[in-house]
Design an enzyme around this catalytic site. Structure first.
Site: not given
Length: 174
Positions: A2, A34, A46, A125
């Site tokens: 994410t 998130k 988050g 990522s």
């Protein structure tokens, strides 16, 4: 996988993330949230990593914030200590960005508690792409924190295959 990005600027903290959840090599959900408010809406957080692991860490952090009366740094240190030493928590694979009026932190399962120098934090990522875009916008424009998060996540979503453009962004003002 994410992308989560946090920006502190002009007495505001914005944290945003994409909505993609992957399972193996395909996207299983595109609208996950998130980002979460904590401790009487004074803390934003988050997570990136395993969804169940991130949610488990949120619960632990919320308990620590209650235990330490909203002292984010103390709660983060205690969570990191537990995360690093507890046999079950050690297996959790996630990272958290958390911030409030006083501070912005990145927490990892290896016991790292990092307070960025530049009021920008990114994980996941697509974190490096979002961070680079945010850094350029932060240093070269007068955009507000929320706008930098939107633009930077958009750039990351066009580069990182594990980041989509269904963003959840939250903002607190101090």
């Amino acid at each position: 996988m994410t992308t989560i990005l946090a920006i502190k600027r002009n007495n505001k903290l914005a944290i945003g993330g994409d909505g993609q959840v992957t399972l193996g090599n395909y996207s299983i959900k595109n609208t996950a949230r998130k980002i979460r408010r904590m401790y009487r809406d004074s803390v934003l957080s988050g997570f990136a990593g395993g969804a169940a692991d991130g949610l488990a860490l949120y619960e632990r952090l919320e308990k620590k914030l209650e235990e330490y009366n909203g002292n984010l740094k103390k709660a983060a240190v205690e969570l990191a200590r537990d995360w690093r030493t507890d046999k079950i928590l050690r297996r959790l694979e996630a990272m958290i960005i958390v911030g409030n009026k006083e501070t912005l932190l990145v927490l990892s399962g290896t016991g790292d508690i990092i307070e960025p120098d530049d009021n920008i934090a990114a994980i996941g990522s697509g974190g490096p792409y979002a961070y680079a875009a945010a850094k350029a916008l932060y240093d070269n424009t007068n955009l507000e924190a929320y706008d930098i998060v939107i633009k930077s996540l958009s750039i990351a979503s066009n580069i990182c295959i594990y980041t989509n453009s269904n963003f959840s962004i939250d903002l607190i003002e101090f």
